[in-house]
Design a protein around this motif. Sequence first.
Motif, short mmCIF file in Angstrom:
data_model
loop_
_atom_site.label_atom_id
_atom_site.label_comp_id
_atom_site.label_asym_id
_atom_site.label_seq_id
_atom_site.Cartn_x
_atom_site.Cartn_y
_atom_site.Cartn_z
N ARG A 134 0.82 -1.21 0.00
CA ARG A 134 0.00 0.00 0.00
C ARG A 134 0.86 1.26 0.00
NH1 ARG A 134 -3.96 -0.53 -2.48
NH2 ARG A 134 -4.58 1.53 -1.71
N GLU A 135 1.99 1.21 0.71
CA GLU A 135 2.89 2.37 0.74
C GLU A 135 3.44 2.67 -0.65
OE1 GLU A 135 5.94 1.81 3.60
OE2 GLU A 135 4.57 1.70 5.31
N VAL A 136 3.85 1.63 -1.37
CA VAL A 136 4.36 1.83 -2.73
C VAL A 136 3.24 2.33 -3.64
CG1 VAL A 136 5.30 0.64 -4.75
CG2 VAL A 136 6.22 0.15 -2.49
N HIS A 137 2.04 1.77 -3.46
CA HIS A 137 0.89 2.22 -4.25
C HIS A 137 0.64 3.71 -4.02
CE1 HIS A 137 -3.32 2.64 -5.55
NE2 HIS A 137 -3.19 1.50 -6.21
N ALA A 138 0.69 4.15 -2.77
CA ALA A 138 0.47 5.56 -2.44
C ALA A 138 1.56 6.44 -3.06
CB ALA A 138 0.44 5.74 -0.93
N VAL B 191 0.88 6.89 -6.69
CA VAL B 191 -0.21 7.86 -6.86
C VAL B 191 0.33 9.28 -6.71
CG1 VAL B 191 -2.37 8.73 -5.89
CG2 VAL B 191 -2.01 6.26 -6.10
N ALA B 192 1.17 9.50 -5.68
CA ALA B 192 1.74 10.84 -5.43
C ALA B 192 2.59 11.30 -6.60
CB ALA B 192 2.57 10.81 -4.15
N ARG B 193 3.26 10.37 -7.27
CA ARG B 193 4.11 10.72 -8.42
C ARG B 193 3.30 10.75 -9.72
NH1 ARG B 193 8.25 6.89 -9.37
NH2 ARG B 193 7.61 5.39 -7.79
N GLU B 194 1.99 10.53 -9.59
CA GLU B 194 1.07 10.54 -10.72
C GLU B 194 1.42 9.48 -11.77
OE1 GLU B 194 0.28 14.39 -12.35
OE2 GLU B 194 0.06 15.33 -10.38
N VAL B 195 2.01 8.37 -11.30
CA VAL B 195 2.26 7.23 -12.19
C VAL B 195 0.97 6.45 -12.40
CG1 VAL B 195 3.55 5.07 -12.46
CG2 VAL B 195 4.65 7.08 -11.43
N ILE B 196 0.15 6.36 -11.34
CA ILE B 196 -1.15 5.68 -11.40
C ILE B 196 -2.18 6.56 -10.74
CG2 ILE B 196 -0.13 3.37 -11.39
CD1 ILE B 196 -0.83 3.17 -8.42
N THR B 197 -3.45 6.25 -10.93
CA THR B 197 -4.53 6.98 -10.26
C THR B 197 -4.80 6.36 -8.89
OG1 THR B 197 -6.21 5.58 -11.29
CG2 THR B 197 -5.59 7.62 -12.45
N ALA B 198 -5.47 7.11 -8.04
CA ALA B 198 -5.72 6.63 -6.67
C ALA B 198 -6.56 5.37 -6.63
CB ALA B 198 -6.39 7.74 -5.86
N ASP B 199 -7.44 5.19 -7.62
CA ASP B 199 -8.31 4.02 -7.61
C ASP B 199 -7.78 2.86 -8.47
OD1 ASP B 199 -8.62 5.23 -10.06
OD2 ASP B 199 -10.81 5.15 -10.07
N ALA B 200 -6.52 2.96 -8.90
CA ALA B 200 -5.94 1.92 -9.75
C ALA B 200 -5.81 0.60 -9.00
CB ALA B 200 -4.57 2.35 -10.26
N THR B 201 -6.21 -0.48 -9.65
CA THR B 201 -6.07 -1.82 -9.07
C THR B 201 -5.28 -2.68 -10.05
OG1 THR B 201 -8.18 -2.53 -10.05
CG2 THR B 201 -8.24 -1.67 -7.80
N PHE B 202 -4.65 -3.71 -9.52
CA PHE B 202 -3.79 -4.54 -10.35
C PHE B 202 -4.12 -6.01 -10.13
CE2 PHE B 202 -1.75 -0.52 -9.61
CZ PHE B 202 -1.38 -0.15 -10.90
N SER B 203 -4.43 -6.68 -11.24
CA SER B 203 -4.88 -8.07 -11.19
C SER B 203 -3.84 -8.98 -11.83
CB SER B 203 -6.20 -8.19 -11.96
OG SER B 203 -5.99 -7.91 -13.34
N PHE B 204 -4.08 -10.27 -11.72
CA PHE B 204 -3.19 -11.24 -12.34
C PHE B 204 -3.14 -11.04 -13.85
CE2 PHE B 204 -1.54 -15.24 -13.83
CZ PHE B 204 -0.71 -15.68 -12.81
#
Length: 356
Positions: free
Chosen positions: A270-274, A277-290
């Motif tokens: 979650r920390e890496v995800h956040a 998001v802060a670096r605008e690489v992904i959106t806040a609601d981005a999810t990642f699946s298999f």
Amino acid sequence: MGRLSLKNVTERKGLLYFRRKIAGKDTYLRLPDLDDPDFHAEYRRLSQQTAPKEGPAPGSMAALVAAYRGNPEFAALEMSTRINQMRYLDLIVTEIGERGVKGLRPAHIYTMRDRMAETPGKANAWLSVMRALLAYGTRIDMRADNPASGIKRLELGEHEPWPADLLRVALEEATPMTRAAIVTGLCSGQRVSDCIRMQYGWIDGGIMEFAQKKTGKDVAIPMHPFWLEELKKLPRRSTTLLYERSGAPFKTTGAIQARLRDLMAMSAVREVHADLVAREVITADATFSFHGLRKNSCCYLLELGLSDTEVGSILGMSSEMVRHYGKRARALMIARGAAERVTGGKIVPLARKVVS
């Protein structure tokens, strides 16, 4: 297997059955294996159901569902597929079981589909079952056409490739088997349903060869050294590369998907995800699946310089899908090539025109 203490569950020749009285006679309904992720849901569903005192009204949707469940083609489906379909068949009976099949119109189906708009995956699965059910209705002359045939599925979000930082922390935090599953998906580019099927006996000279479960396409995947090294770390307790804690092969994709959800909920991930998001690489609601790992694999092969046809042959997808999955990789490759020319050129000021 040991002695079972679950009410109405009996074992016969190593298989589990739910015993129910219907018309005064014992009827045995097949259950998934005890270690199958779907076992408890199916046991609960059968335990809550009561045998109908009267059959459904002739010509009703409930009657069509009963006929559909009793046809040989439904019985021939894989256990996991039948269980999944039965969930939606139960929902159809609950919502419109009393409605006449001949009176069902596309507007009714649109209304029911749109009630599930907030969960488009569920809505699309429900629509697929409804479409198959009504197609069967036309076969047995309960109506002349299929009102669900022209109804489109709801749009789903893209399966995003995993960013490098997220992939790194996921591999660091994952359990050995979950890590092996991620590496298998990343290096093979295959769907999770095929990854859990892969066997050591399918490897020939460093090439993984098999036919895809969904499409039937034959694929031959060169096994990356990283993948091979990862497999060496696991004890070989099964014929399959991936297996349950018991050593048995995974029977459904649900267990792997649950492991990934647990992994994505870990604080380090979650920390890496956040941070992404802060670096605008992904959106806040981005999810990642298999399935996103399949896109990672496609992009990697394109960056190696393989053609669309070559990538499609390895991954078992059409050239059109390769181009769709590889849009981001191609944009980056073009930018890198252009960067060398742009940064290597000289900036020459434009000569001023002398106005006389």
